[in-house]
Design an enzyme around this catalytic site. Structure first.
Site, PDB file in Angstrom:
ATOM      1  N   HIS A  99      -1.811  -4.484   2.377  1.00 52.23           N
ATOM      2  CA  HIS A  99      -1.548  -5.759   3.062  1.00 52.23           C
ATOM      3  C   HIS A  99      -2.398  -6.826   2.385  1.00 52.23           C
ATOM      4  O   HIS A  99      -3.529  -6.546   1.981  1.00 52.23           O
ATOM      5  CB  HIS A  99      -1.963  -5.679   4.536  1.00 52.23           C
ATOM      6  N   TYR A 130      -1.217  -7.340  13.978  1.00 53.61           N
ATOM      7  CA  TYR A 130       0.148  -7.713  13.563  1.00 53.61           C
ATOM      8  C   TYR A 130       0.909  -8.469  14.664  1.00 53.61           C
ATOM      9  O   TYR A 130       2.133  -8.517  14.630  1.00 53.61           O
ATOM     10  CB  TYR A 130       0.938  -6.480  13.139  1.00 53.61           C
TER      11      TYR A 130
HETATM   12  P1  RTP Z   1       1.753  -7.572   4.494  1.00 54.55           P
HETATM   13  O1  RTP Z   1       1.785  -8.568   5.625  1.00 54.55           O
HETATM   14  O2  RTP Z   1       1.536  -6.141   4.959  1.00 54.55           O
HETATM   15  O3  RTP Z   1       0.843  -7.957   3.392  1.00 54.55           O
HETATM   16  O4  RTP Z   1       3.195  -7.523   3.818  1.00 54.55           O
HETATM   17  P2  RTP Z   1       4.205  -8.689   3.521  1.00 54.55           P
HETATM   18  O5  RTP Z   1       3.604 -10.024   3.827  1.00 54.55           O
HETATM   19  O6  RTP Z   1       4.709  -8.435   2.146  1.00 54.55           O
HETATM   20  O7  RTP Z   1       5.354  -8.359   4.557  1.00 54.55           O
HETATM   21  P3  RTP Z   1       5.585  -8.912   6.055  1.00 54.55           P
HETATM   22  O8  RTP Z   1       6.932  -9.524   6.110  1.00 54.55           O
HETATM   23  O9  RTP Z   1       4.404  -9.712   6.516  1.00 54.55           O
HETATM   24  O10 RTP Z   1       5.648  -7.544   6.876  1.00 54.55           O
HETATM   25  C1  RTP Z   1       4.468  -6.898   7.281  1.00 54.55           C
HETATM   26  C2  RTP Z   1       4.602  -5.414   7.017  1.00 54.55           C
HETATM   27  O11 RTP Z   1       5.575  -4.874   7.883  1.00 54.55           O
HETATM   28  C3  RTP Z   1       6.222  -3.775   7.253  1.00 54.55           C
HETATM   29  N1  RTP Z   1       7.650  -4.020   7.181  1.00 54.55           N
HETATM   30  N2  RTP Z   1       8.539  -3.105   7.472  1.00 54.55           N
HETATM   31  N3  RTP Z   1      10.958  -1.721   7.918  1.00 54.55           N
HETATM   32  C4  RTP Z   1      11.002  -2.988   7.492  1.00 54.55           C
HETATM   33  O12 RTP Z   1      12.026  -3.573   7.257  1.00 54.55           O
HETATM   34  C5  RTP Z   1       9.730  -3.665   7.285  1.00 54.55           C
HETATM   35  N4  RTP Z   1       9.597  -4.928   6.888  1.00 54.55           N
HETATM   36  C6  RTP Z   1       8.258  -5.155   6.824  1.00 54.55           C
HETATM   37  C7  RTP Z   1       5.624  -3.640   5.871  1.00 54.55           C
HETATM   38  O13 RTP Z   1       4.575  -2.682   5.914  1.00 54.55           O
HETATM   39  C8  RTP Z   1       5.092  -5.032   5.611  1.00 54.55           C
HETATM   40  O14 RTP Z   1       4.101  -5.004   4.626  1.00 54.55           O
HETATM   41 MG    MG Z   2       2.641 -10.464   5.691  1.00 56.87          MG
END
Ligand code: RTP
Ligand code: MG
Length: 140
Positions: free
Chosen positions: A117, A51
């Site tokens: 993810h 990440y």
């Molecule tokens: P992913 O990468 O896991 O597929 O999810 P995503 O694109 O929908 O979301 P992303 O913006 O890339 O964020 C990665 C992961 O970080 C966690 N997160 N926590 N506490 C918060 O506000 C927050 N925002 C994001 C989530 O597990 C997210 O899937």
């Molecule tokens: Mg993402």
């Protein structure tokens, strides 16, 4: 549309609740083929490396701790437009905004503990697949 591959992770909140099979059924029903899959337990350092793009975001520490809190299932999904199709099956990052029938609507606990993810572009998919798998492990 071209046949693509994307990297998927079934996250600790979902492996803890024994949801791997139910989530895999959704991928398969959507026409995605699981061409590689393994269950691993990431260290916090390994989660941090995966990440790395989020390292300046306020939730980075919490995210890395969570991803190392229990085993995950890492997998490669293959199909037509697999990157976008997988993100459709996953639903919005925040389960409160996820559409009916999506993995996150049905299973996610919160915006952080959101069960899956999926790579967000074909370019990142190639990088993320190479992070977890060797070419020999991909069985189309
Ligand atoms: P992913 O990468 O896991 O597929 O999810 P995503 O694109 O929908 O979301 P992303 O913006 O890339 O964020 C990665 C992961 O970080 C966690 N997160 N926590 N506490 C918060 O506000 C927050 N925002 C994001 C989530 O597990 C997210 O899937
Ligand atoms: Mg993402």
């Amino acid at each position: 549309m071209a046949i693509e591959r994307t990297l998927s992770i079934i996250k600790p909140d979902a492996t803890r609740r024994n949801l791997t099979g139910k989530i895999n059924a959704k991928f398969e029903e959507a026409g995605l083929r699981i061409v590689a899959q393994k269950r691993i337990h990431l260290t916090e350092a390994q989660a941090g490396q995966f990440y790395e793009v989020h390292k300046e975001r306020p939730f980075y520490g919490e995210l890395c701790q969570f991803m190392a809190s229990a085993p995950v299932v890492v997998q490669v999904l293959e199909g037509e437009g697999a990157v976008a199709k997988n993100r459709e099956v996953m639903g919005a990052t925040n389960p409160a905004e996820a559409a009916d029938g999506t993995v996150r609507k049905e299973f996610a606990l919160s915006i952080g503990e959101n069960s899956v993810h999926g790579s967000d572009s074909a370019e990142n998919a190639a990088i993320e697949i190479a992070f977890f798998f060797s070419g020999l492990e991909l069985v189309g």
